[in-house]
Design a protein around this motif. Structure first.
Motif, PDB file in Angstrom:
ATOM      1  N   ALA A   1       0.845  -1.197   0.000  1.00  0.00           N
ATOM      2  CA  ALA A   1       0.000   0.000   0.000  1.00  0.00           C
ATOM      3  C   ALA A   1       0.875   1.239   0.000  1.00  0.00           C
ATOM      4  O   ALA A   1       1.667   1.441   0.930  1.00  0.00           O
ATOM      5  CB  ALA A   1      -0.914   0.007   1.226  1.00  0.00           C
ATOM      6  N   HIS A   2       0.706   2.077  -1.047  1.00  0.00           N
ATOM      7  CA  HIS A   2       1.418   3.372  -1.033  1.00  0.00           C
ATOM      8  C   HIS A   2       0.801   4.327  -0.012  1.00  0.00           C
ATOM      9  O   HIS A   2       1.598   5.001   0.670  1.00  0.00           O
ATOM     10  CB  HIS A   2       1.415   3.969  -2.438  1.00  0.00           C
ATOM     11  CG  HIS A   2       2.090   5.306  -2.538  1.00  0.00           C
ATOM     12  ND1 HIS A   2       3.349   5.549  -2.024  1.00  0.00           N
ATOM     13  CD2 HIS A   2       1.686   6.469  -3.069  1.00  0.00           C
ATOM     14  CE1 HIS A   2       3.679   6.816  -2.263  1.00  0.00           C
ATOM     15  NE2 HIS A   2       2.686   7.385  -2.894  1.00  0.00           N
ATOM     16  N   PRO A   3      -0.534   4.383   0.249  1.00  0.00           N
ATOM     17  CA  PRO A   3      -1.609   3.812  -0.559  1.00  0.00           C
ATOM     18  C   PRO A   3      -2.001   4.739  -1.713  1.00  0.00           C
ATOM     19  O   PRO A   3      -1.645   5.897  -1.664  1.00  0.00           O
ATOM     20  CB  PRO A   3      -2.750   3.683   0.450  1.00  0.00           C
ATOM     21  CG  PRO A   3      -2.524   4.813   1.418  1.00  0.00           C
ATOM     22  CD  PRO A   3      -1.037   5.017   1.479  1.00  0.00           C
ATOM     23  N   PRO A   4      -2.736   4.280  -2.748  1.00  0.00           N
ATOM     24  CA  PRO A   4      -3.265   2.924  -2.879  1.00  0.00           C
ATOM     25  C   PRO A   4      -2.172   1.942  -3.265  1.00  0.00           C
ATOM     26  O   PRO A   4      -0.983   2.220  -3.052  1.00  0.00           O
ATOM     27  CB  PRO A   4      -4.306   3.097  -3.987  1.00  0.00           C
ATOM     28  CG  PRO A   4      -3.768   4.210  -4.829  1.00  0.00           C
ATOM     29  CD  PRO A   4      -3.122   5.153  -3.866  1.00  0.00           C
ATOM     30  N   PHE A   5      -2.581   0.813  -3.856  1.00  0.00           N
ATOM     31  CA  PHE A   5      -1.628  -0.237  -4.218  1.00  0.00           C
ATOM     32  C   PHE A   5      -0.554   0.282  -5.153  1.00  0.00           C
ATOM     33  O   PHE A   5      -0.813   0.955  -6.125  1.00  0.00           O
ATOM     34  CB  PHE A   5      -2.397  -1.382  -4.887  1.00  0.00           C
ATOM     35  CG  PHE A   5      -1.514  -2.342  -5.653  1.00  0.00           C
ATOM     36  CD1 PHE A   5      -0.422  -2.951  -5.043  1.00  0.00           C
ATOM     37  CD2 PHE A   5      -1.775  -2.644  -6.979  1.00  0.00           C
ATOM     38  CE1 PHE A   5       0.389  -3.836  -5.748  1.00  0.00           C
ATOM     39  CE2 PHE A   5      -0.978  -3.532  -7.689  1.00  0.00           C
ATOM     40  CZ  PHE A   5       0.112  -4.126  -7.072  1.00  0.00           C
TER      41      PHE A   5
END
Length: 935
Positions: free
Chosen positions: A831-835
């Motif tokens: 998760a950066h987030p998002p992925f």
């Protein structure tokens, strides 16, 4: 005849024992959302398997399906403004330099010509519709508000244009005659807001918080209608009112406490007025989803449910019982056959009845019948030239198969095999004349008619020749046997469940094999998995760390073969980057800024305060040199040497002497995404210095360009050196202006520690300064940032600190309330987030760096072993010089080491204060005990 009940019983028993299989992700319920689903990939096709009971969903991608088209990216004549930008920066006029660069130095956008008149005409038509007309329009539908990730997340995937939203509120009698404030939070992008038909406010910009004054004269006793016309040109749209410090979606008297307000009715509705705005100018293209395969079953109830991803077999299995009958679904993505294969079976003959159909988020899509067993999907991106075709074929044992233009109907089958292929008209970054239907059909001819068992065995042989080259054991705990994967994540601690870290490392290898194979595109920001028409950051190739991080584990963890797509991108970007070097810098060689895409754009993009970063090409030469160091493949180095040479040539022309210090510096540039446009960022100088030295070393290995080697060496010595600032930190910029309280996610000035070698361990002054900077940045961050810190702490030989960062990297990204933060999702996606997949790859590399390092010219064994891994074993680590390393340790001490030499190079081993030098022979293996004595 196949004995279905016995086979299914055997498979079900194996599924219940999944906890004893360390290389398994497993769950006791279907995926509820995309980041619960399980990924499959063959380097070209990717699928996310949801494992539903009443409906199965396979969301799939094809790696060449992007927006955009072949076109010029560099801005002609931009170089004439370079001296002015440099002068402004030298005078300390950063804002003026950024403004000039924004106007004249950024790359070309697609659709830029003629856009403004088209936009104005479209807006005029859109705004001619008022609140009364909109309210009376037919077709209003319910929608969930707010939509933090855009209305796309609420069912309006891919929608750009004008959408009306409406709700209401009840006016308390005590507020009669008072002006109100209507609080709506943030809106993407522009809104015109009406209360009871009267316009009360309008604004544009996603960062602006909408709080509009509603005059008392516009209000009614009791019920009041709110209508909002939202105009969204590109990317995500809607009411995203989150991250507010006060209540949102409330009305309250002017000047009163918002907490005393009345809430807007949560029963929002929407009406799409127009979903075809003019195509918005964009700097680069975006990676796209292709479609979905949906299988609809007549039953939705299940017992004994389990789904799993076997990462050592690269296959998903879903199993459950319905009315006492076991059902099994198996899927894998075959690299040899360019197809995704599925197999459905049941414990009672004639029990398989379902429909299979395609869906896709693209507006331009159609499905059609190909033959008695095959359905096709044709899709076209809205913004671009690419189109694709997918074939889905069904082979059933017994039963009946019926195909229409909309679906495949299977009735009363014993077992069913599914074959999925897909292709686009993409040929290369300059040509798009291929026939996607012919390609998809050819792939289908190569796979249909083959038995599932044969294809499965072929797939496993292909996959395991890569995957089985490495094994790791970091210890064990009860959770790996007792808990499903999502619960293991929630309860994770590195001491209680070290096996989850080993699984995470192997999962990173699985993802790289699945998303990067010869003949395909490199792994992008999401590998090759993406469900959104508007993925974050376009799911592009971000080259100021993210693309490079994707390949950090490749050489270390036995996956050199997976780097072929990366080197293909580098070769193409090097060609495209020559034009950018000439037009923007009047320089030779090639340059790449902080992003590229399928069409190999190399010009600066986005904004001048972070888009003008000149060392993307230089950093991308590092994997070339690393590949040579690990493999000792001179043929490869000779083929790639021109890329290094031309990257160096650019900087021979680009670097200028700083008038204050006399050093050569990089200007204009920036320390990635931090601090704006500057002259002389530390990271640039570290990368350039290493590039010049690496190119010189490569030329020496190949016996070429003696004069150039000397020139590169001289230039490297003249570059601005690493500096220690007043806080004891490694300076991020030429000036000593670091803030010790700054916790920015990028730690760019530490590049020289990792992945570079510009700051060697032997230089304790600079090493300590780097450590101070890393401590000041803190242990928090999002996925890729945490992964970088793991590698940095490993290089600084602090295994316990590296493990502390790993614990943060594996924290649950989703809490019980659904909020998100860095860590991992239920399917172990980063998760950066998002992925964003780089955290998965960077974390895997970081664990390898904790166990073996070879960048300093020797093999450093267990340099950063944490106390929480007292005993363990690793087999198949790779080291520079062409060595394979197997290690075993007990009670925190090395107990055995085995070195296989693949290239016959000299080898020096170090463990703590112990050293051993040996001359090796290619193909021979050497064994030693914990004191480095020969066994």
């Amino acid at each position: 005849m196949i004995r279905l009940p016995i086979l299914l019983l055997t498979l079900l028993l194996s599924l219940t024992a999944a906890a004893q299989q360390p290389l398994t992700l497993w769950y006791n319920k279907p995926a509820e959302k995309w980041t619960d689903a399980l990924p499959l990939g063959n380097g070209r096709l990717g699928a996310m398997v949801f494992g539903g009971v009443g409906q199965e969903r396979l969301q799939f991608n094809e790696t060449t399906f992007w927006t955009g088209r072949p076109r010029p990216y560099a801005r002609p004549g931009a170089a004439r403004y370079l001296p002015q930008i440099r002068q402004l920066l030298a005078q300390g006029k950063q804002a003026e330099a950024e403004a000039l660069a924004a106007e004249h130095f950024m790359g070309l956008k697609d659709h830029e010509e003629g856009y403004e008149p088209q936009k104005a005409a479209w807006l005029q038509r859109i705004k001619a519709v008022g609140a009364a007309q909109a309210a009376a329009a037919p077709g209003w539908q319910p929608i969930r508000i707010p939509t933090p990730n855009g209305w796309e997340a609420a069912g309006l995937e891919g929608l750009d244009g004008a959408v009306w939203l409406r709700t209401s509120f009840e006016l308390p009698a005590a507020w009669a005659g008072k002006d109100l404030t209507l609080s709506l939070g943030r809106i993407r992008d522009q809104d015109l807001t009406y209360v009871n038909g009267q316009l009360v406010g309008t604004d544009e910009g996603t960062t602006k918080k909408r709080r509009y004054r509603v005059p008392a004269a516009a209000l009614k006793a009791g019920h009041n209608e709110v209508l909002i016309q939202v105009i969204n040109y590109y990317d995500k749209g809607g009411l995203i009112g989150v991250k507010e410090q006060q209540p949102v979606f409330v009305a309250y008297p002017e000047g009163a406490d918002p907490a005393t307000g009345v809430a807007l009715n949560p029963g929002w509705q929407y009406w799409v007025q127009d979903q075809n705005p003019p195509l918005t100018p964009t700097f680069q293209a975006a990676y796209q989803p292709f479609g979905d395969v949906l299988l609809d079953f007549p039953h939705a109830e299940a017992s004994a449910y389990v789904r799993r991803l076997n990462i050592d077999r690269a296959e998903t299995v879903t199993a459950y019982k319905h009315n006492g009958v076991p059902y099994i679904r198996e899927y894998f993505a075959s690299h040899p056959r360019n197809a995704i294969i599925g197999h459905l079976s049941a414990g009672l003959k004639g029990s398989l009845t379902f429909t299979a159909r395609f869906d896709s988020p693209h507006q331009q899509r159609r499905s059609y019948r190909v033959d008695d067993h095959t359905l096709a999907l044709a899709v076209q991106v809205r913004d671009g030239v690419l189109r694709g075709v997918s074939y889905l074929r069904v082979a059933a044992r017994n039963g009946r198969v019926t195909v229409t233009d909309q679906q495949i109907q299977v009735e009363g089958a014993d077992e069913v095999t599914l074959y999925l292929t897909a292709a686009t008209n993409f040929e290369d970054y300059q040509h798009t004349a291929a026939d996607p239907e012919k390609r998809a059909a050819a792939f289908m001819r190569g796979v249909s008619g083959q038995s599932f068992g044969k294809l499965q065995r072929e797939h496993q042989r292909d996959f395991q020749q890569l995957f089985n080259t490495f094994a790791v054991d970091l210890g064990h705990g009860p959770n790996e046997k007792l808990l499903f994967t999502d619960e293991r994540i929630r309860q994770f601690s590195p001491t209680a469940d070290p096996a989850l870290l080993a699984l995470y490392l192997q999962y990173g290898r699985y993802l790289l094999i699945s998303s990067s194979r010869a003949g395909g595109q490199p792994a992008n920001l999401q590998g090759l998995w993406n469900e959104s028409l508007t993925p974050s950051w376009g799911s592009k190739y971000t080259t100021n760390i993210n693309l490079q991080m994707n390949y950090w584990p490749a050489e270390l963890l036995g996956l050199s073969a997976c780097t072929a797509p990366l080197f293909g991108l580098i070769q193409e970007a090097a060609e495209a980057g020559k034009v950018t070097a000439k037009e923007h810098y009047n320089a030779g060689g090639w340059v790449l800024h902080h992003n590229t895409d399928l069409w190999r754009g190399t010009a600066p993009i986005n904004a001048s305060n972070h888009g003008i970063w000149v060392t993307g090409a230089a950093w991308l030469t590092q994997p070339i040199w690393e590949h040579y160091q690990f493999t000792q493949d001179k043929t490869f180095l000779r083929r790639q040497y021109p890329v290094l040479k031309q990257a160096s040539q650019f900087f021979l022309d680009f670097l200028v002497k700083d008038e204050r210090t006399g050093w050569l510096i990089s200007t204009p540039s920036n320390s990635p995404e931090h601090g704006g446009l500057v002259a002389g960022p530390t990271m640039d100088h570290q990368i350039i210095r290493e590039l010049l030295r690496t190119t010189s070393a490569a030329a020496e290995v190949l016996g070429v360009d003696a004069e150039l080697r000397q020139q590169l060496t001289d230039k490297a010595r003249q570059l601005a050196p690493n500096q220690v600032g007043r806080h004891g930190q490694l300076q991020e910029w030429l000036e000593d202006k670091d803030d010790p309280k700054d916790t920015h996610r990028h730690v760019s000035h530490l590049w020289g520690v990792f992945p570079g070698t510009d700051i060697p361990w032997a230089d304790q002054r600079l090493t300590q300064a780097a450590r101070t900077s890393l401590l000041q940045r803190g242990d928090e961050g999002t996925g890729w940032s945490l992964a970088w810190k793991v590698n940095l702490w490993a290089r600084l030989r602090d295994g316990n600190h590296a493990l502390r960062i790993l614990e943060n990297l594996l924290a649950p990204a989703e809490t019980g309330t659904g909020s998100e933060r860095g860590g991992v999702y239920h399917n172990l996606f980063d998760a950066h987030p998002p992925f964003q997949i780089d955290g998965n790859f960077g974390g895997a590399a970081g664990m390898a760096e904790m166990l073996v390092q070879s960048h300093a010219g020797y093999l450093d064994l267990l340099p950063a072993l944490p106390a929480a891994w007292p005993s363990g074993e690793v087999r198949g680590l790779r080291a520079r010089g062409g060595f394979i390393v197997n290690l075993r340790w007990q009670a925190g001490k090395l107990s055995a080491v085995e070195i296989k030499s693949e290239a016959g190079q000299p080898c020096e081993l170090r463990y703590g204060d112990q050293k051993l030098s040996l001359n090796t022979k290619a193909g021979k293996t050497y064994q030693f005990n914990g004191e480095l004595r020969k066994i």
